[in-house]
Design a protein around this motif. Structure first.
Motif, short mmCIF file in Angstrom:
data_model
loop_
_atom_site.label_atom_id
_atom_site.label_comp_id
_atom_site.label_asym_id
_atom_site.label_seq_id
_atom_site.Cartn_x
_atom_site.Cartn_y
_atom_site.Cartn_z
N LEU A 17 0.73 -1.19 -0.03
CA LEU A 17 -0.17 -0.07 -0.06
C LEU A 17 0.76 1.18 0.13
O LEU A 17 0.68 2.54 -0.78
CB LEU A 17 -0.97 -0.12 1.27
CG LEU A 17 -2.21 0.62 1.03
CD1 LEU A 17 -3.19 -0.06 -0.06
CD2 LEU A 17 -3.17 0.49 2.34
N VAL A 20 2.51 1.68 -3.22
CA VAL A 20 1.67 2.44 -4.24
C VAL A 20 1.43 3.93 -4.15
O VAL A 20 1.25 4.64 -5.22
CB VAL A 20 0.50 1.36 -4.43
CG1 VAL A 20 -0.66 2.31 -5.13
CG2 VAL A 20 0.81 -0.01 -5.10
N TRP A 87 -0.19 15.66 -9.81
CA TRP A 87 -1.07 14.65 -10.72
C TRP A 87 -2.22 13.83 -9.80
O TRP A 87 -3.02 13.32 -10.37
CB TRP A 87 -0.16 13.68 -11.24
CG TRP A 87 0.66 14.21 -12.42
CD1 TRP A 87 0.40 15.41 -13.01
CD2 TRP A 87 1.94 13.61 -13.09
NE1 TRP A 87 1.42 15.59 -14.08
CE2 TRP A 87 2.32 14.63 -14.02
CE3 TRP A 87 2.48 12.43 -12.73
CZ2 TRP A 87 3.38 14.13 -14.91
CZ3 TRP A 87 3.67 12.35 -13.61
CH2 TRP A 87 4.13 12.81 -14.76
N HIS A 88 -1.68 13.69 -8.58
CA HIS A 88 -2.52 12.78 -7.85
C HIS A 88 -3.12 13.20 -6.51
O HIS A 88 -2.83 13.02 -5.35
CB HIS A 88 -1.70 11.47 -7.42
CG HIS A 88 -1.02 10.78 -8.43
ND1 HIS A 88 -1.63 9.98 -9.37
CD2 HIS A 88 0.12 10.49 -8.69
CE1 HIS A 88 -0.77 9.82 -10.28
NE2 HIS A 88 0.31 9.76 -9.94
N THR A 92 -8.45 11.52 -7.41
CA THR A 92 -8.14 10.64 -8.54
C THR A 92 -8.18 9.05 -8.13
O THR A 92 -8.19 8.05 -8.96
CB THR A 92 -7.00 10.95 -9.00
OG1 THR A 92 -5.88 11.05 -8.24
CG2 THR A 92 -6.84 12.07 -9.81
N TRP A 93 -8.14 9.02 -6.64
CA TRP A 93 -8.06 7.60 -6.11
C TRP A 93 -9.75 6.95 -5.94
O TRP A 93 -9.43 5.66 -6.08
CB TRP A 93 -7.58 7.84 -4.90
CG TRP A 93 -6.04 8.06 -4.66
CD1 TRP A 93 -5.36 9.08 -4.87
CD2 TRP A 93 -5.05 6.91 -4.94
NE1 TRP A 93 -4.03 8.98 -4.84
CE2 TRP A 93 -3.65 7.66 -4.79
CE3 TRP A 93 -4.90 5.42 -5.10
CZ2 TRP A 93 -2.32 7.21 -5.27
CZ3 TRP A 93 -3.59 5.11 -5.05
CH2 TRP A 93 -2.58 5.65 -5.08
N PRO A 96 -10.26 4.07 -9.35
CA PRO A 96 -9.68 2.99 -9.16
C PRO A 96 -9.91 1.89 -7.86
O PRO A 96 -10.14 0.73 -7.84
CB PRO A 96 -8.27 3.34 -9.29
CG PRO A 96 -8.32 4.60 -10.05
CD PRO A 96 -9.54 5.10 -9.64
N LEU A 99 -13.00 0.12 -8.16
CA LEU A 99 -12.90 -0.97 -9.26
C LEU A 99 -12.17 -2.19 -8.58
O LEU A 99 -12.44 -3.32 -8.47
CB LEU A 99 -12.28 -0.29 -10.49
CG LEU A 99 -13.05 0.22 -11.46
CD1 LEU A 99 -12.28 0.57 -12.72
CD2 LEU A 99 -14.09 -0.62 -12.09
N SER A 100 -11.15 -1.76 -8.09
CA SER A 100 -10.14 -2.85 -7.44
C SER A 100 -11.11 -3.37 -6.09
O SER A 100 -11.07 -4.58 -5.98
CB SER A 100 -8.94 -2.31 -6.86
OG SER A 100 -8.35 -1.45 -7.82
N ILE A 102 -14.39 -3.87 -5.97
CA ILE A 102 -15.27 -4.65 -6.37
C ILE A 102 -14.70 -5.97 -6.89
O ILE A 102 -15.29 -7.17 -6.70
CB ILE A 102 -15.82 -4.09 -7.63
CG1 ILE A 102 -16.96 -2.75 -7.35
CG2 ILE A 102 -16.79 -5.06 -8.39
CD1 ILE A 102 -17.37 -2.14 -8.37
N LEU A 103 -13.43 -6.06 -7.54
CA LEU A 103 -12.92 -7.09 -7.91
C LEU A 103 -12.34 -8.01 -6.62
O LEU A 103 -12.69 -9.37 -6.66
CB LEU A 103 -11.75 -6.76 -8.50
CG LEU A 103 -11.00 -7.81 -9.63
CD1 LEU A 103 -11.91 -8.16 -10.66
CD2 LEU A 103 -9.73 -7.31 -10.19
N LEU A 104 -12.06 -7.22 -5.80
CA LEU A 104 -11.62 -7.92 -4.23
C LEU A 104 -12.90 -8.64 -3.87
O LEU A 104 -12.94 -9.79 -3.32
CB LEU A 104 -11.04 -7.10 -3.37
CG LEU A 104 -10.34 -7.73 -2.18
CD1 LEU A 104 -9.25 -8.57 -2.60
CD2 LEU A 104 -9.83 -6.60 -1.19
#
Lengths: 172, 102, 630
Positions: A17, A20, A87-88, A92-93, A96, A99-100, A102-104
């Motif tokens: 974590l 990233v 940029w971040h 912006t987080w 993603p 999405l991640s 939901i995948l998890l």
């Protein structure tokens, strides 16, 4: 032994974590190395000493070092950290993360329906791995070596600096 | 020896993978994106090893070896490409390479 | 002799094929030889066949020659077959002899034209089609000839197509006659569907059996055929094309629009007389239309300044007489007038052509004058033709044929005093406008000089036609003047006689005298107004009522204007409204839609890897969700 697993799992998660989210690339790299080391410990606990060693040597040792070399080449220091911060911004987080997440969640849902097995009850020694490698998986080994050769040649070719002098390409 | 339920190992792998995925989607620096790819590859390999350990067979580890090999080759070529990218665009912002737009 | 019947239409067709394919390489003399010669040979054959027919007629007074089977469908097998009976023989003689004379004339008239070969090719094609029309054994072959003459009319009116006015006139002629042709086609479908055959003799027999007098089918079939005849013969309401058709060369006007094509409608009605007697309502309509047309056209001819337009309206008017005769059941009288009309009208047009050529294509009568001293021969032939048209008593052929019609319109059971009165007024108008034309053109002060004088090829047809205009009336004379019934006797085999009401012979003579007086007084009135006291005519037109009448006559009673407002403007409006063509919009809409979709979907191609990665992840999430949840 199980506690070791859980502790190193936690470390792996936290350090990934951090890797990233860091704005300074070198910090991120270092956190990632920690992550790989903890994953290696997890491998040890699960009874796969060979792959644990390989993880440390190749992943943390070679691949991360490559990254460090490139980072040093580009001089990615504090100025780029400022740029990255611009940029971040936190907005912006969100996407993603969702999405991640939901995948998890899907993965958790699948895992909830399986059950029973226990890992790490026996050690799978390097000898067993070697016998398998040079037995049924020999073709894979050869292909892997060809892949490495291709990677070598490709990296060499792509890494060339080419400058136009008049109308001819010249290698530097 | 340890006796970790295999779901926990797979769960760990899943979490690491999601974190890597999230980083891939967010970061604009190419090097960071490659890093996140490495994270995801590592997580996949962890899943394989966990499964192999649960089945007490070396196949999981062998898959991890192949993944590792592939990751190594990919990083080598990928970093060479990053160098060329930097020479072309003078920046590591991946959004600078949007010539395939439209 | 009869076996050579097929050569009569075939020779002009052969001439056409020759001239159309390799004729452009022929020298002028060869082109003329082929063009005139093919028609001449057909004319000679026609005369020989006629001689044989009169002397020793074939059994049952008809001869059928079947060449081959054209179409063979379920029970419908029309053949290419020629049918020779008195009616078609009269028509064949008329068409081929007058046609030959006009071809001879145009060999010299068109000598300066650069498209000499094209002219004769079209003329030959026309003659071949017309002969096919009159010799056809079944309605389908007749329709083929019908369409062929319509095509040639278009091609020849627009012969000098480079001038837009002439090209438009050709299109107008084609379109207006097309309305008639379409109606005729429907009539043919109706007949075929209900009677099962288009072979003329068979269908008339079946119609008599199957359709009672006045039945709807008979009325419909006859009515549709009538509309076809109206278009081709330029009767109200489809007459507006003929005055504009004068844009073609003068021999074309003479041949097609005076002597032959415009009589095709008359021939059709005469040939199908059985059908018309089965539908008395339609037959009466024929008479009424004929009467109305002859009055309207005669009136319109009074104020025209273009000499050819006067003759055009005159043609419309005279064919109105023929329709009047057909409508009251005087079939042979109609054909008689057709024959005499062909002679004197062709003569008038050809003489007019001499004037036009001599004055370098000047057609305005008010710019002519005093030409009788310059071209005396043409003057005398023109005068003979005009006298015949005006039905000058006793000496001209026109007198006998027109009187026959006037007598029939009074005495026939289908006629009546009103129709007779209309015909009489029309006769007055006819002699009035005809001699107006004569006096304006040939008398008075000479306003222009003739440059070019006719040669033999132009003078021979004038002479022959002049003799015919005087003499041909003697084949059919009324009772008190010799009682010659050669013509009607000849036709009696195929055309029934008119049913007469109870009229005494004395009354017939009174009517004869009245029509003679009317014709002469018309000539005198023309002399008065246009030669002796021209100021009278001027005063009449200055009078407000006179001015209105003059304008009305000049505009031919406003038919063109009415059609323009009714049909042309609305059609143009619809076409302009649809100028983006809604069916085209469907296709363009599909393309446009694809383009819009492309633009919208193209927005998703940002070129940024991260966005593509998001797309992949979303796809993976959805796919796994589907897999997991099902």
């Amino acid at each position: 032994m199980n506690t070791v697993f859980y502790i190193s799992a936690a470390v792996a998660v936290v350090s990934t974590l951090m890797a990233v989210t860091r704005m300074n690339v070198v910090h991120a790299l270092l956190y990632l190395i920690v992550s790989f080391l903890s994953v290696a410990i997890v491998f040890f606990v699960l009874g796969a000493p060979f792959i644990a060693a390989v993880e440390i040597i190749i992943y943390a040792g070679a691949i991360m070092v490559l990254f460090v070399f490139v980072v040093m080449m580009f001089n990615l220091g504090p100025q780029t950290a400022m740029q990255e911060k611009r940029w971040h911004d936190p907005k912006t987080w969100v996407g993603p993360a969702v999405l991640s997440g939901i995948l998890l969640a899907e993965m958790v849902y699948v895992l909830a329906w399986t059950g029973g097995r226990l890992a790490g009850t026996a050690e799978v020694s390097p000898k067993m791995v070697g016998i398998e490698l040079f037995g049924p998986y020999i073709v894979g080994v050869e292909l892997a070596s060809m892949l490495l050769l291709a990677g070598l040649v490709g990296a060499y070719h792509l890494g060339r600096r080419v400058k136009r002098v008049g109308s001819k390409w010249e290698e530097e | 020896m340890a006796s970790v339920p295999v779901e926990h190992g797979l769960l760990l792998a899943g979490i690491l993978f999601s974190i890597g995925l999230m980083g891939l989607l967010v970061r604009r620096n190419i090097l960071m994106m490659l890093l996140c790819v490495e994270i995801m590859l590592n997580a996949a390999g962890l899943a394989f090893v966990t499964a192999g350990a649960a089945l007490r067979k070396p196949d999981g580890q062998i898959m991890m070896i192949f993944i590792l090999t592939m990751a190594a080759a990919e990083v080598a070529v990928g970093l060479a490409l990053v160098i060329q990218f930097f020479h072309s665009f003078k920046t590591l912002d991946v959004d600078a390479a949007d010539k395939m737009r439209g | 002799m009869y076996d050579l019947l097929w050569l009569i239409p075939a020779l002009p067709f052969a001439g056409f094929v020759l001239l159309a394919t390799i004729g452009s390489r022929f020298p002028r003399s060869l082109t003329a030889a082929v063009g005139v010669g093919s028609v001449g040979a057909a004319a000679i054959l026609a005369v020989l066949t006629a001689g044989r027919f009169v002397v020793s007629p074939p059994p049952d007074d008809f001869f059928r020659q079947t060449l081959w089977t054209w179409i063979s469908l379920n029970g419908f097998t029309p053949e290419i077959a020629l049918y020779l009976d008195p009616i078609s023989l009269v028509m064949v003689l008329n068409v081929s002899i007058v046609g030959f004379l006009i071809h001879l004339y145009s060999a010299e008239f068109m000598a300066d034209d650069e498209s000499y070969c094209r002219f004769f090719a079209y003329m030959n094609l026309f003659l071949g089609s017309m002969l096919t029309l009159v010799l056809a054994d079944n309605l389908l072959l007749l329709y083929l000839g019908w369409e062929g003459v319509g095509l040639c009319s278009y091609l020849l009116i627009g012969f000098w197509y480079k001038e837009p006015v002439r090209a438009k006139a050709a299109v107008k002629a084609f379109l207006v006659t097309r309305v008639g042709d379409a109606a005729m086609a429907f009539g043919l479908f109706l007949i075929l569907a209900n009677l099962g055959t288009l072979q003329i003799q068979e269908l008339t027999e079946r119609a008599v059996l199957l359709w009672p007098v006045g039945s709807k089918l008979a009325v419909a079939a006859a009515g549709l055929l009538l509309i076809g005849a109206l278009g081709k013969s330029a009767q109200i309401p489809l007459h507006t094309w003929l005055p504009d058709a004068m844009a073609g060369p003068t021999p074309v006007s003479a041949l097609i629009h005076a002597a032959t094509m415009v009589t095709a409608g008359v021939y059709l009605i005469a040939r199908m007389h059985v059908l018309f007697t089965l539908a008395p309502m339609v037959q009466y309509a024929v008479a009424v239309i004929g009467c109305a047309t002859l009055l309207v056209a005669g009136f319109s001819a009074l104020a025209q300044s273009d000499i050819k337009r006067v003759l055009a309206y005159s043609t419309i008017s005279q064919i109105g007489y023929m329709f009047l005769a057909l409508g009251v059941g005087a079939w042979s009288a109609a054909l008689f007038h057709m024959v005499t009309h062909a002679c004197f009208k062709a003569l008038l047009f050809l003489a007019c052509g001499v004037i036009i050529l001599g004055l370098h294509h000047e057609q305005n009568m008010f710019k002519m004058g005093g030409l009788r001293r310059q071209i005396p021969f043409t003057f005398y032939t023109f005068l003979i033709g005009a006298a015949s048209l005006a039905a000058l008593p006793l000496v001209t052929a026109g007198f006998y044929s027109k009187d026959e019609i006037l007598w029939a319109s009074w005495s026939s059971t289908l006629g009546g005093p009103w129709l007779w009165l209309g015909g009489l007024i029309g006769a007055l108008l006819t002699s009035l406008y005809t001699f107006r034309m004569v006096f304006l053109t040939f008398y008075g002060k000479a306003k222009s000089r003739i440059d070019r004088f006719p040669g033999t090829a132009m003078m021979i047809p004038l002479a022959v036609l002049a003799l015919l205009s005087l003499g041909i009336g003697l084949i059919q004379t009324p009772g008190v003047l010799g009682n010659v019934a050669f013509f009607s006797g000849f036709l009696s085999a195929s055309l029934p006689a008119m049913t007469e009401g109870n009229v005494s012979a004395r009354f017939e003579n009174i009517l004869l005298v009245i029509s003679g007086v009317v014709s002469v007084s018309g000539i005198y009135l023309a002399y008065l107004f246009f030669l002796k006291k021209p100021g009278l005519a001027q005063a009449l037109t200055n009078n407000p009522l006179g001015a209105v009448l003059h304008r009305c006559s000049f505009a031919a009673c406003g038919f063109d204007r009415a059609y323009h407002w009714l049909f042309v403007k609305s059609f143009v409006r619809i076409a302009t409204w649809n100028r983006h063509d809604f069916t085209d919009l469907v296709y363009r809409g599909v393309a446009g839609f694809a383009q819009v979709c492309s633009i919208i979907l193209g927005a998703s191609q940002t070129g940024r890897v991260r966005h593509y990665a998001v797309g992949i992840v979303i796809g993976a999430v959805v796919t796994i969700a589907i897999m997991v949840l099902s």
